[in-house]
Enzyme design. Structure first.
Site, mmCIF file in Angstrom:
data_model
loop_
_atom_site.group_PDB
_atom_site.id
_atom_site.type_symbol
_atom_site.label_atom_id
_atom_site.label_comp_id
_atom_site.label_asym_id
_atom_site.label_seq_id
_atom_site.Cartn_x
_atom_site.Cartn_y
_atom_site.Cartn_z
ATOM 1 C CB SER A 135 98.965 42.170 -42.403
ATOM 2 O OG SER A 135 98.753 43.476 -41.937
ATOM 3 C CE LYS A 161 96.058 44.555 -43.969
ATOM 4 N NZ LYS A 161 94.711 44.007 -43.689
ATOM 5 C CE LYS A 163 97.281 46.340 -40.356
ATOM 6 N NZ LYS A 163 95.809 46.413 -40.321
ATOM 7 C CG ASP A 189 94.227 47.920 -43.085
ATOM 8 O OD1 ASP A 189 94.070 46.854 -42.469
ATOM 9 O OD2 ASP A 189 93.442 48.892 -42.980
ATOM 10 C CD GLU A 214 92.244 46.121 -45.057
ATOM 11 O OE1 GLU A 214 93.309 45.756 -45.602
ATOM 12 O OE2 GLU A 214 91.745 45.526 -44.083
ATOM 13 C CG ASP A 239 88.903 45.387 -41.897
ATOM 14 O OD1 ASP A 239 90.094 45.238 -41.622
ATOM 15 O OD2 ASP A 239 87.996 44.844 -41.245
ATOM 16 C CE LYS A 263 90.122 41.918 -40.852
ATOM 17 N NZ LYS A 263 90.586 42.981 -39.922
ATOM 18 N N GLY A 291 92.362 39.015 -41.747
ATOM 19 C CA GLY A 291 92.858 38.252 -40.602
ATOM 20 C C GLY A 291 92.758 39.053 -39.314
HETATM 21 C C1 LIG Z 1 94.250 45.808 -35.638
HETATM 22 S S1 LIG Z 1 95.189 44.482 -36.261
HETATM 23 C C2 LIG Z 1 93.963 43.322 -36.690
HETATM 24 C C3 LIG Z 1 93.148 43.849 -37.870
HETATM 25 C C4 LIG Z 1 93.973 43.966 -39.150
HETATM 26 N N1 LIG Z 1 94.460 42.657 -39.564
HETATM 27 C C5 LIG Z 1 95.566 42.541 -40.315
HETATM 28 O O1 LIG Z 1 96.242 43.479 -40.686
HETATM 29 C C6 LIG Z 1 95.971 41.140 -40.671
HETATM 30 C C7 LIG Z 1 96.247 40.362 -39.414
HETATM 31 C C8 LIG Z 1 96.503 38.903 -39.751
HETATM 32 O O2 LIG Z 1 97.353 38.638 -40.602
HETATM 33 O O3 LIG Z 1 95.820 38.047 -39.146
HETATM 34 C C9 LIG Z 1 93.171 44.618 -40.263
HETATM 35 O O4 LIG Z 1 92.678 45.746 -40.015
HETATM 36 O O5 LIG Z 1 93.047 44.096 -41.356
HETATM 37 MG MG LIG Z 2 92.021 46.043 -42.071
#
Ligand SMILES: CSCC[C@@H](NC(=O)CCC(=O)O)C(=O)O
Ligand SMILES: [Mg+2]
Length: 368
Positions: A135, A161, A163, A189, A214, A239, A263, A291
């Protein structure tokens, strides 16, 4: 099993680099480590609630409070507890899925360790390694993003991925697609940063052959996601909206998603995560393991979960060094773009005492 003692440690780990999403920027990971002591084995769990109630309504102090005052006493007063009875024992407490998940995870770990079974064997894993995706946060500039993605691909990550949020979406996604070519597995995401009014704008992402988009909309807007799914070619993945098998079934029935990010912490534990996996498999909906910047404890459980048969897309189960210079367990490392699924009993990892002590801010203990 009889639970004799539960110890809660509030830990803090600095992140190797700031992690920015549409919800804000994290510089360190606050978490709760749960240690359950039984006559047969110790069990370890991790609560994924963050410092602030921004990803979900849960946050680390709230989780600690509900564990100490409402959840742990219920387990300590029970004659015997198994991982499968934790849910029913805690059902009278509404919500607090991440807190409950951490406690169930520790009980499951103790139970499996006492049986000499790994999480992978206990959950039904069918693979001994899982592909790692990564991510990538929102950055200050496109060149900085390109450098970060290049470095992750060079480390072997199988899927990228990105953001996104309004103002940081089309341009960075196009730049990554153009720089790294059509074969790079790419998804985005939004962490619920868009609204139904953004449908035409989000449809512009169809040009980039993404695996999925996402959680574009608010976690409670299933009908909005269903309408968006009708307006886009790119598959919708949920998610935050999926908090249980029931909510997964509702989202699928409403056409709100084509893919689910599972998750364990968000859905109340590894057992509910498996139920969602099974339900999605029956509905022909592929899943992948998300994650929550877990330490090696959660990372171990997630690697085992990601080895179940319907986890057919690379998950956010990255190496420990994606976030931490020093993990509280032996670090998970990328081997040819994959994480090896632990085979030792239970989670297969335990905290390294010195590392855990260094990360620990407070410790609270409850006895029978
Ligand atoms: C708000 S950040 C935590 C939630 C986020 N998690 C990630 O982007 C992956 C984080 C990881 O690699 O653990 C998600 O929305 O999927
Ligand atoms: Mg997410």
């Amino acid at each position: 099993m009889r639970i004799e003692r539960v110890r809660l440690r509030r830990i803090s780990l600095p992140l190797v680099s700031p992690f920015r999403t549409s919800l804000g920027t994290e510089y360190e990971r606050s978490a709760l480590v749960v240690q359950v002591s039984t006559p047969d084995a110790e069990g370890w769990g991790e609560c994924v609630a963050g410092a602030d109630p921004d990803y979900s309504s849960e946050y680390v102090e709230g989780a600690e409070d509900v564990l100490l005052r409402h959840l742990v006493p219920r387990l300590l007063s029970a004659e015997t507890v198994t991982a499968h009875t934790v849910g029913p024992l805690l059902a009278a407490v509404k919500g607090h899925r991440m807190a409950k998940a951490a406690l169930e995870m520790a009980v499951l770990d103790a139970e499996l360790r006492s049986q000499g079974l790994s999480f992978a064997a206990g959950l039904g894993a069918v693979a001994d390694r899982v592909p790692s995706g990564v991510s990538v946060g929102i950055m200050d500039s496109v060149p900085e993003l390109i450098d970060a993605v290049a470095a992750y691909l060079a480390q072997g990550y199988q899927r990228i991925k990105l953001k996104i949020e309004p103002g940081w979406d089309i341009v960075p996604v196009r730049a990554v697609r153009e720089r790294f070519g059509d074969d790079t597995l790419l998804q985005v995401d939004a962490n619920a940063a868009y609204t139904r009014a953004d449908t035409r704008h989000l449809a512009r992402l169809d040009a980039f052959d993404l695996l999925l988009i996402e959680q574009p909309l608010d976690e409670e807007d299933l009908l909005g996601h269903a309408a968006l799914a009708r307006g886009l070619r790119t598959p919708i993945c949920l998610d935050e909206s999926v908090v249980s098998a029931r909510s997964a079934a509702d989202a699928i029935a409403l056409g709100a998603c084509h893919i689910v990010n599972i998750k364990p912490g968000r859905v109340g534990g590894y057992l509910e995560a498996r139920r969602i996996h099974d339900l999605c498999a029956a509905a022909g909906i592929p899943v992948w393991c998300g994650g929550m910047l877990e330490t090696g404890l959660g990372r171990a459980g997630n690697a085992a979960l990601a080895a179940l048969p319907n986890f057919t897309l690379p998950g956010d189960v990255s190496a420990s060094n994606r976030y931490f210079a020093t993990d509280i367990t032996e670090p998970f490392t990328l081997q040819d773009g994959h994480l090896t699924v632990p085979t030792a009993p239970g989670l297969g990892v335990t905290p390294i005492p010195a590392a855990l002590d260094r990360a620990t801010r407070t410790t609270t203990e409850l006895h029978r």
